[in-house]
Design an enzyme around this catalytic site. Structure first.
Site, PDB file in Angstrom:
ATOM      1  CG  HIS A   1     -11.380  -0.103  -0.656  1.00 21.02           C
ATOM      2  ND1 HIS A   1     -11.264  -0.665   0.582  1.00 21.02           N
ATOM      3  CD2 HIS A   1     -10.127   0.251  -1.029  1.00 21.02           C
ATOM      4  CE1 HIS A   1      -9.990  -0.678   0.937  1.00 21.02           C
ATOM      5  NE2 HIS A   1      -9.277  -0.129  -0.016  1.00 21.02           N
TER       6      HIS A   1
ATOM      7  CG  ASP B   1      -7.736   4.620   3.648  1.00 18.74           C
ATOM      8  OD1 ASP B   1      -6.848   4.174   2.897  1.00 18.74           O
ATOM      9  OD2 ASP B   1      -8.533   3.885   4.262  1.00 18.74           O
TER      10      ASP B   1
END
Length: 496
Positions: free
Chosen positions: A188, A260
């Site tokens: 992230h 993702d």
């Protein structure tokens, strides 16, 4: 709205079809409904879209009034990563607890019951399970999301989870290919590197994905990780060698490949969101997950335009985009057909989540102390939540212990002086200290040192990966922080 490519020509429809955007709100925005008519084939739900199960069912019905075969995706792993029960905590333990029990029938049953609940809400595509082998105990983003450290265990439970979920007509999406377990960086925030040799990668990381493919997983999600032995230049999500050469070619996988979240800094911060999306489709991805952060119509328009422009410039072949869109529509057709089929046979197991959480609990008695029979002080030590888990989902044992032991008080602490502050707040009462991944947080270890020095009768509840040696008068390991894990832990504390 941004001026851009308009119309419903084949190229534009294909560009829309590969996007899986999120949106704000608990009802369908007008722009989403309009885009469905123009070719959008998928949407993604996050915690911000969920109030109740009934509300989600109404939302998905509203969306399907525009397109009956719509893929409705959600990031619902159960356990620590829940969207359907984001405000209460999950009714099901996560992978690490199921791995600790190591009963594939139980894992299959948990996934089946979760699938039934998703299907009742109109959700047809679940970005789960995590097939990552938790090889690095300091991993900041996988941890209890993994079934464990043993490759064979992870493989058999991944297959069982896929089978259980898909028996209900909800498509599984096995992640994070080619394996996110041996990382020390959260994608992230940046691009993690996995410096493995080829033999280890094939024997450890890839084996659960082989099991998932054999079990018929309808989708696989790519990881934003760099694996130099496979591709020294690009992360897996953008790597033709990894997605097309390895996953499609060597492993023979023919289902949907999903990325993702593309807004994660590993991609957006390095390549840019729009260019990253083009590179992902060119590499072999079929569907683009975007919208974990708020996603609006301008974002969708920009991504659509980027894909169309890439085809027209020759950077992306029209055939590759068309193939990706066709795979999305094929999965949508499968889920639509499953929704119209009779409900699968077999009884429902509404309490299977709590049953599984109770079976996962491990109790050890490092010290000698009297049973917990009266009010206690519950000191919960909060680490910073990773983005996948989020910090809005409650966890711990305080509420349940307060119910079982009236008069119990609670407090939350973090930082280098957490132990001293908890000791002061306890004011002489017996302490139940609740931690999450003690081994990864030096301040948490120090806090326990402080409490155990002052009160050897302190009870310790570990709700993360139980990597540290058990200590305290009583030590309870839950292998996850789902709501049912908290219930099971509180029962174990009282039972002694």
């Amino acid at each position: 709205m941004t001026t851009s490519t308009t119309g419903t020509d084949t190229l534009t429809r294909d560009a829309l079809a590969v996007l899986q955007p999120g949106f704000a709100g608990t009802t369908a925005p007008d722009w989403v409904r309009r885009r469905l008519a123009e070719g959008l084939a998928s949407v993604a739900l996050f915690g911000r879209n969920v109030a109740t199960a009934e509300q989600v069912a109404a939302l998905t019905a509203q969306l399907r009034a525009e397109r009956d075969d719509l893929l409705v995706a959600i990031d619902e792993e159960s356990g620590d990563v829940t969207r359907l029960e984001v405000r209460t905590g999950s009714s099901f333990p996560g992978n690490h607890a199921l791995g600790a029990v190591d009963d594939t029938a139980l894992t299959r049953g948990v996934a089946r019951e979760l699938g039934h609940r998703l299907a009742e809400c109109g959700v047809t595509f679940d970005w789960a399970p995590s097939a990552d082998v938790n090889a690095n105990p300091d991993n900041p983003v996988i941890g209890v999301r993994s079934f464990g450290r043993d490759t064979d265990l992870v493989a058999r439970h991944t297959a069982a989870w896929v089978e259980g979920l898909q028996s209900t007509g909800v498509a599984a999406c096995t992640k994070h290919f080619p394996g996110h377990g041996d990382t020390s960086v959260d994608s992230h925030h940046a691009v993690p590197h996995i410096d493995l040799d080829a033999a280890t990668l094939h024997e450890r990381e890839l084996e659960p994905f082989r099991a998932a493919i054999a079990a018929g997983t309808r989708a696989v999600m790519s990881a934003h990780i760099r694996v130099p032995v496979l591709d020294p230049d690009r992360p897996a999500t953008l790597s033709h060698r990894i997605l097309t050469g390895l996953l499609r070619g060597e492993l023979g996988y023919q289902g949907l490949i999903v990325t993702d979240g593309m807004e994660m800094r590993a991609i957006s911060g390095t390549y840019g969101l729009e260019h990253g999306v083009v590179l992902a489709i060119a590499a072999g991805a079929d569907a683009i997950c975007v919208g974990g952060g708020l996603c609006d119509e301008d974002t969708v328009q920009g991504l659509q335009d980027a894909l169309v422009a890439a085809v027209r410039s020759g950077e992306l072949s029209e055939e590759r985009l068309a193939d990706a869109a066709a795979r999305v529509r094929a999965l949508a057709d499968w889920t639509a057909g499953m929704r119209r089929s009779p409900a699968p046979e077999g009884g429902r197991e509404p309490e299977i989540g709590l049953t599984a959480a109770r079976r996962a609990v491990t109790v050890t008695r490092p010290g000698a102390a009297a049973p917990v029979t009266g009010p206690v002080y519950v000191a919960t030590f909060h680490p910073a939540a990773n983005i996948a888990v989020g910090d809005e989902t409650p966890w711990g044992v305080g509420a349940e212990l307060a119910r079982l032991l009236p008069g119990t008080a609670t407090g939350s602490f973090t930082g280098p002086d957490a132990g001293a502050r908890a000791l002061e707040a306890a004011a002489g009462r017996r302490v139940v200290a609740v931690v999450r991944d003690e081994h990864r947080h030096p301040w948490m270890r120090t806090a326990l040192d402080t409490l155990l020095t002052a009160g050897p009768d302190t009870v310790v509840v570990e709700m993360g990966v139980p990597q540290s040696a058990p200590r305290g008068a009583l030590h309870v390991a839950t292998y996850g922080a789902a709501r049912v894990c908290g219930t099971a832990a509180a029962e174990a504390v009282v039972a002694g």
